[in-house]
Design an enzyme around this catalytic site. Structure first.
Site, mmCIF file in Angstrom:
data_model
loop_
_atom_site.group_PDB
_atom_site.id
_atom_site.type_symbol
_atom_site.label_atom_id
_atom_site.label_comp_id
_atom_site.label_asym_id
_atom_site.label_seq_id
_atom_site.Cartn_x
_atom_site.Cartn_y
_atom_site.Cartn_z
ATOM 1 N N CYS A 44 51.060 46.458 59.485
ATOM 2 C CA CYS A 44 50.591 46.035 58.266
ATOM 3 C C CYS A 44 50.786 44.696 57.120
ATOM 4 O O CYS A 44 49.823 44.341 57.514
ATOM 5 C CB CYS A 44 51.089 47.129 56.697
ATOM 6 S SG CYS A 44 50.536 46.939 54.606
ATOM 7 N N CYS A 49 47.451 44.749 57.006
ATOM 8 C CA CYS A 49 46.452 44.107 55.421
ATOM 9 C C CYS A 49 46.922 43.628 54.839
ATOM 10 O O CYS A 49 45.952 43.257 54.284
ATOM 11 C CB CYS A 49 47.395 45.698 54.613
ATOM 12 S SG CYS A 49 47.830 46.972 55.745
ATOM 13 N N LYS A 52 45.355 40.254 56.715
ATOM 14 C CA LYS A 52 43.493 40.500 56.528
ATOM 15 C C LYS A 52 43.610 39.963 54.766
ATOM 16 O O LYS A 52 42.319 39.233 54.140
ATOM 17 C CB LYS A 52 43.511 42.229 57.001
ATOM 18 C CG LYS A 52 42.061 41.986 55.851
ATOM 19 C CD LYS A 52 41.545 42.762 55.419
ATOM 20 C CE LYS A 52 42.546 43.828 54.314
ATOM 21 N NZ LYS A 52 42.026 44.977 54.420
ATOM 22 N N TYR A 178 36.645 49.924 59.379
ATOM 23 C CA TYR A 178 37.180 49.569 58.126
ATOM 24 C C TYR A 178 37.084 47.745 58.948
ATOM 25 O O TYR A 178 36.867 47.064 58.267
ATOM 26 C CB TYR A 178 38.430 49.725 58.129
ATOM 27 C CG TYR A 178 38.681 51.467 56.903
ATOM 28 C CD1 TYR A 178 39.410 50.577 56.181
ATOM 29 C CD2 TYR A 178 38.887 52.552 57.932
ATOM 30 C CE1 TYR A 178 39.410 52.440 55.173
ATOM 31 C CE2 TYR A 178 39.382 53.430 56.561
ATOM 32 C CZ TYR A 178 38.975 53.498 55.677
ATOM 33 O OH TYR A 178 39.509 54.414 54.780
ATOM 34 N N GLU A 182 35.263 44.327 57.260
ATOM 35 C CA GLU A 182 36.100 43.444 56.351
ATOM 36 C C GLU A 182 35.835 42.588 57.124
ATOM 37 O O GLU A 182 35.696 41.484 56.663
ATOM 38 C CB GLU A 182 37.707 44.515 56.495
ATOM 39 C CG GLU A 182 37.806 45.989 55.631
ATOM 40 C CD GLU A 182 39.315 45.742 55.343
ATOM 41 O OE1 GLU A 182 40.048 45.405 56.526
ATOM 42 O OE2 GLU A 182 39.228 46.261 54.480
ATOM 43 N N HIS A 435 36.135 47.961 26.760
ATOM 44 C CA HIS A 435 35.044 46.669 26.832
ATOM 45 C C HIS A 435 35.423 45.243 26.633
ATOM 46 O O HIS A 435 36.334 44.708 25.640
ATOM 47 C CB HIS A 435 33.744 47.542 25.510
ATOM 48 C CG HIS A 435 32.765 46.647 25.820
ATOM 49 N ND1 HIS A 435 31.651 46.743 26.461
ATOM 50 C CD2 HIS A 435 32.028 45.362 25.030
ATOM 51 C CE1 HIS A 435 30.856 46.107 26.796
ATOM 52 N NE2 HIS A 435 30.855 45.338 24.986
ATOM 53 N N GLU A 440 34.136 50.331 32.332
ATOM 54 C CA GLU A 440 33.836 51.309 31.578
ATOM 55 C C GLU A 440 32.929 52.796 31.552
ATOM 56 O O GLU A 440 32.999 53.298 31.301
ATOM 57 C CB GLU A 440 34.079 50.554 30.670
ATOM 58 C CG GLU A 440 32.240 49.865 30.241
ATOM 59 C CD GLU A 440 32.365 48.813 28.791
ATOM 60 O OE1 GLU A 440 32.657 49.454 27.864
ATOM 61 O OE2 GLU A 440 32.229 47.460 29.116
#
Ligand code: NDP
Length: 453
Positions: A44, A49, A52, A178, A182, A435, A440
């Site tokens: 990772c 992760c 990347k 993945y 990616e 908002h 939302e």
């Protein structure tokens, strides 16, 4: 055996899971030895992760530059230099490795660099020394699988892409999981001509079908050429680059190839045979819900067990093990409702059941919202956001949330709490919107797009 070589716990592998387990066990008073072959941090932090995402941030600059003038800035012209990025990333990873080493030292965990081999139920050998502990935890992670297609070993893996000194003109990505999605997305945004070849009809097998279709469209919008239902036969290298031969006789050419065909558990040289641990068909170490292997006194966590191969899951498994064995609290990692993200462009995030899974379980309502986000519409971009809520009609509980769009991972991480807490559609409806945001929309979906059952 000297007292100095005797521990309460030996952890093999200093990735996210191993580090978390070591520190948690030490916090409960255990004497812990953490053995790592190369650098502290694991996939990772060092090869996955973190680098990347740093590359993804670099790739996002391209649209920031191209959209700037629509927001009133003068034209921005700039060039990406991957060698400079690689150097800056290496500096950052060195810093992070230092932070991890310091955290381990502060926790009282002893760290040893060397290849660990299990030699018995309570013994481990490294650098020619034997160490003993009441408990051994295997946390050795995984490595790219390089033998799925003849010639695949000549292709880059994601490790290589994160170390580039120059970008190729064209890149063929094999696979559509993945890593494939990616890196295809990131490199396309950095100006590389990217194509993808994969066996299924859509990328990201296992994800919600609509999200998969949205992902394919998003990749094509970035200029990625998709070769779906492509069954690879062999990869060959020639003077000008690579050729991937497909079973139907087609040949796909590219300057460089990324092998993104999955990862395999890292068990090489671990000495599993000395304690009678047999791996399963995927090469993973079988464990029970407490991460116990079949050998007494030996546990395994993270990708080497091939359960849910995500960093936070390995960390949760490691901490659950340490709390149970050293903290006096029986804890099991919860593998249900694990949210996950694909950091493509725009990103994908998802939690819970897909529409197909929900339909199999019972009456299901599906709410969908699709729109051009304000920031993109303003600059004339056709980029769209896609959101989907899956609701169990019998209980009104929201059982799945899927999104492709800007900030999807940040939004879904928040909503994951609602799913874990068992929120109903009525709870979503009763939540005031914030908002103007994209998020939302998740509390403003009134009519189901589809009703099943
Ligand atoms: P994935 O398992 O996600 O995808 C593997 C891909 O390779 C699939 O498209 C699969 O096709 C294909 N494939 C497998 N074998 C062959 C073959 N012999 N020939 C052709 N295609 C093949 O693996 P990744 O390497 O992308 O990622 C590894 C793990 O790392 C994942 O499990 C994920 O959990 C983790 N990860 C997580 C990330 C995140 O959270 N954002 C980012 C990167 C990795 P098919 O679908 O047809 O089987």
């Amino acid at each position: 055996m000297t007292a100095a070589n005797t521990f309460d716990l030996i952890v093999i592998g200093a990735g996210s899971g191993g580090i978390a387990a070591s520190r948690r066990a030490a916090s409960h008073g255990a004497k812990v030895l953490l053995i790592e072959g190369t650098r502290v941090g694991g996939t990772c932090v060092l090869r996955g992760c973190i680098p990347k995402k740093l590359m993804m941030y670099a790739s996002e600059m391209s649209s920031a530059f191209s959209e700037a003038s629509a927001f009133g800035w003068s034209e921005v012209t700039s060039q990406f230099d991957v060698a400079r990025w690689t150097q800056a990333k290496d500096n950052e990873l060195n810093r992070l490795e230092g932070v991890y080493r310091q955290m381990l030292a502060n926790s009282g965990v002893q760290t040893l660099l060397g290849h660990a081999r299990i030699t018995g139920e309570r013994t481990v050998e490294a650098n020619g020394e034997t160490y003993r502990a009441e408990r051994i935890l295997i946390a050795t992670g995984g490595a790219p699988s390089i033998d799925g297609i003849p010639g695949l070993e000549q292709a880059w893996t994601s490790d290589d892409v994160l170390q580039l000194s120059a970008l190729p003109k064209s890149l063929l990505v094999i696979g559509a999981g993945y890593i494939a999605v990616e890196f295809a997305s990131i490199l396309a945004r950095l100006g590389v001509h990217v194509s993808m070849a994969y066996r299924a009809d859509l990328p990201l097998r296992g994800f919600d079908e609509d999200l998969r279709a949205q992902a394919a469209q998003a990749l094509e919008s970035l200029g990625v050429t998709l070769h779906a239902s492509a069954r690879s036969q062999a990869l060959s290298k020639h003077a000008g680059g690579f050729a991937l031969r497909l079973e139907d006789g087609t040949e796909l050419q590219a300057d460089a190839v990324l092998n993104a065909t999955g990862r395999k558990p890292n068990i090489r040289g671990l000495g599993l045979e000395s304690v009678g641990i047999a791996t399963d068909a995927s090469g993973a170490i079988p464990v029970d819900a407490d991460s116990r292997t079949t050998a007494p006194g030996i546990w395994a966590i993270g990708d080497v067990t091939n359960r849910v191969n995500l960093t936070p899951v390995a960390i949760a498994e490691g901490r659950a093990f340490a709390d149970t064995e050293f903290g006096g609290r029986h804890i099991q990692a919860n593998h249900a409702n694990v949210a996950s993200a694909v950091f493509c462009s725009p990103p994908i995030a998802t939690i819970g059941l897909t529409e197909a899974q929900a339909m199999e379980r019972g009456p299901t309502d599906v709410y969908v919202s699709q729109f051009r986000p304000m920031k993109k519409a303003f600059v004339g971009s056709q980029e769209r956001t896609y959101m989907k809520l899956i609701v169990d009609r019998t209980t009104d509980r929201v059982s799945g949330i899927h999104m492709l769009g800007a900030d999807a991972p940040e939004i879904i991480q928040g909503l994951a709490i609602a799913i874990s807490a068992g929120a109903t559609k009525r709870d979503f409806d009763n939540t005031m919107a914030m908002h103007p945001t994209s998020a939302e929309e998740f509390v403003l979906m009134r009519e189901p797009a589809r009703r099943h059952g």
